[in-house]
Design a protein around this motif. Structure first.
Motif, short mmCIF file in Angstrom:
data_model
loop_
_atom_site.label_atom_id
_atom_site.label_comp_id
_atom_site.label_asym_id
_atom_site.label_seq_id
_atom_site.Cartn_x
_atom_site.Cartn_y
_atom_site.Cartn_z
N PRO A 113 -35.06 65.13 16.44
CA PRO A 113 -35.37 63.87 15.88
C PRO A 113 -36.30 62.55 16.23
O PRO A 113 -37.30 62.93 16.08
CB PRO A 113 -33.77 63.10 15.81
N ASN A 114 -35.86 63.40 17.75
CA ASN A 114 -36.88 61.89 18.72
C ASN A 114 -39.18 62.55 19.13
O ASN A 114 -39.09 62.03 18.52
CB ASN A 114 -35.99 62.35 19.80
N ARG A 117 -40.30 61.58 15.58
CA ARG A 117 -40.48 60.40 16.24
C ARG A 117 -42.07 60.05 16.52
O ARG A 117 -42.54 59.45 16.71
CB ARG A 117 -39.80 59.67 16.96
N GLY A 120 -44.51 60.99 14.93
CA GLY A 120 -45.26 60.03 13.81
C GLY A 120 -46.01 58.92 14.56
O GLY A 120 -47.15 57.93 13.45
N ASN A 121 -45.26 58.51 15.69
CA ASN A 121 -45.71 57.42 16.17
C ASN A 121 -45.47 57.76 17.38
O ASN A 121 -44.47 57.50 18.58
CB ASN A 121 -44.89 56.31 16.04
N ASN A 126 -41.45 56.32 22.12
CA ASN A 126 -41.48 57.25 21.84
C ASN A 126 -41.46 58.59 23.12
O ASN A 126 -40.65 59.88 23.68
CB ASN A 126 -41.42 57.85 20.87
#
Length: 406
Positions: A113-114, A117, A120-121, A126
């Motif tokens: 999940p990280n 992220r 995405g960014n 992050n």
């Protein structure tokens, strides 16, 4: 056809062909389809025997290692269900399986999940989160170290050498990838896609290793090792540590190692006597604690390349367990470094060198690793002494110190 499939020698031959065809460039699906019936019900033991035979026939360990993940994919789902004695909390294999579950959960519930992220960014937040995730994943080193230093020596005793060498090589590849990813994140240069791809490849390789351990290595170990050997593994596991979890309570061992008890009684008797040296006399207890007080790690390998002794100081630099005693030094190193070890020991044995040193950075430590040829008064080679020491505190010394510290 069924008669041939049930023929052990025929199946062993076909299994070797599976690996060889993969080596020649065929795809996993091509090989799996062709040998679907043959590999159905194949056991972990047969896979082990196949790898041993391939090595004997001259296929380098590195070749099998390169095919290791593909090889696992071919056999996945086809390995027979093998019934073993009940595994209970605290047993080394039970703990290793629990570690594998914790590693998988960390991958699926935290890292993936990280990573999404981050893709995405790639903000600093992050990036730092992903660094923390990878740092925690490095705990896997303890899992691999217990496997390599505690379990592999016993498999080698029973002639099972090829699978451990292949697996150790892959462990080192995973370690290297984790370190590389951490470096890529701590010195991030905006190469988001490249870093993400590295993480994804590493996670796939870790999950393949989990499959190979759970489906091949652990069943093989449970079939091979004795209760007393599991007791030794259990007793020494704490020294290396555990990955992400702690063992679920103590293992209630059933048997007592009678042989070990006898050795302890003999050792207690020896402790009351003295050993005479050219320059004095010491008890074995004094010798033991003197060697353990010297600020560094010492390991002695005899002239036949067998590990005979290692010291146990308060702050060890490299992990050592009692399972290493009596083990060939070649099997105590990753496959990639075996040639260097062989060359070094040969140079010391032949008198080409009397010593050799290496130095490496390990976090805040600066480790000097020295090897010395041990010879008697006639110059006969008795073995190799390895001495490792953190020299960072020595390098930091400046000026003079003439007064005792408070």
């Amino acid at each position: 056809m069924s008669e041939l499939i049930n023929n052990r020698e025929h199946r062993q031959k076909i299994l070797k062909e599976v690996i060889k065809e993969l080596h020649e460039g065929k795809t996993v699906e091509e090989v799996k389809a062709k040998f679907a019936e043959v590999i159905k019900g194949v056991s972990a033991k047969e896979i082990s025997e196949m790898e041993v035979q391939l090595v004997k026939e001259g296929l380098p360990i590195e070749e099998i290692q390169n095919l290791c993940d593909v090889h696992a994919a071919v056999f996945k789902g086809s390995i027979e269900e093998i019934h073993h004695p009940e595994e209970v909390p605290g047993h080394p294999i039970y703990t290793m399986r629990q570690e594998n579950k914790a590693i998988e959960e960390h991958i699926e519930n935290v890292i993936k999940p990280n990573l999404v992220r981050f893709k995405g960014n790639d903000s600093k937040e992050n990036i730092f989160t992903l660094i923390a995730d990878i740092n925690l994943l490095w705990d896997i080193d303890k899992h691999y170290s217990r496997k390599e230093n505690l379990i592999f020596p016993y498999l080698e005793k029973y002639g099972i050498t090829a699978p451990p060498k292949v697996m150790w090589g892959v462990d080192d590849e995973i370690r290297a990838k984790i370190k590389d990813i951490k470096l890529s994140l701590t010195s991030y240069k905006g190469n988001k896609d490249e870093v993400a791809e590295k993480v994804e490849e590493m996670l796939i390789q870790i999950k393949e290793m989990i499959f190979k351990e759970d489906s091949i290595l652990f069943p093989m170990c449970l079939d091979t090792l004795t209760e007393d050997e599991w007791i030794s593994i259990y007793d020494e596991s704490d020294e290396i540590g555990y990955a992400l979890i702690a063992p679920e309570g103590k293992w209630n061992r059933v048997r007592v190692n009678v042989e070990q008890k006898a050795k302890e009684e003999i050792n207690n008797t020896v402790d009351n006597g003295y050993i005479k040296f050219e320059t004095g006399i010491l008890t074995s207890k004094e010798i033991n604690y003197i060697l353990n007080t010297i600020p560094g790690d010492m390991t002695f390998v005899d002239k036949d390349n067998i590990v005979k002794y290692f010291s146990q100081g308060k702050e060890r630099i490299f992990a050592r367990t009692k399972a290493v005693i009596g083990r060939s030094v070649e099997n105590c190193h990753p496959p990639a470094s075996v040639n260097v070890v062989d060359k070094l020991v040969d140079d010391l044995r032949r008198g080409k060198k009397d010593s050799e040193s290496f130095w490496i950075k390990m976090g805040d430590k600066y480790i000097l690793i020295s090897y010395f040829a041990v010879r008697d008064e006639n110059g006969e080679f008795l073995g190799t002494l390895e001495f490792s020491q953190d020299i960072a505190p020595i390098q930091a010394i400046t000026g003079e110190k003439r007064l005792m510290s408070e």
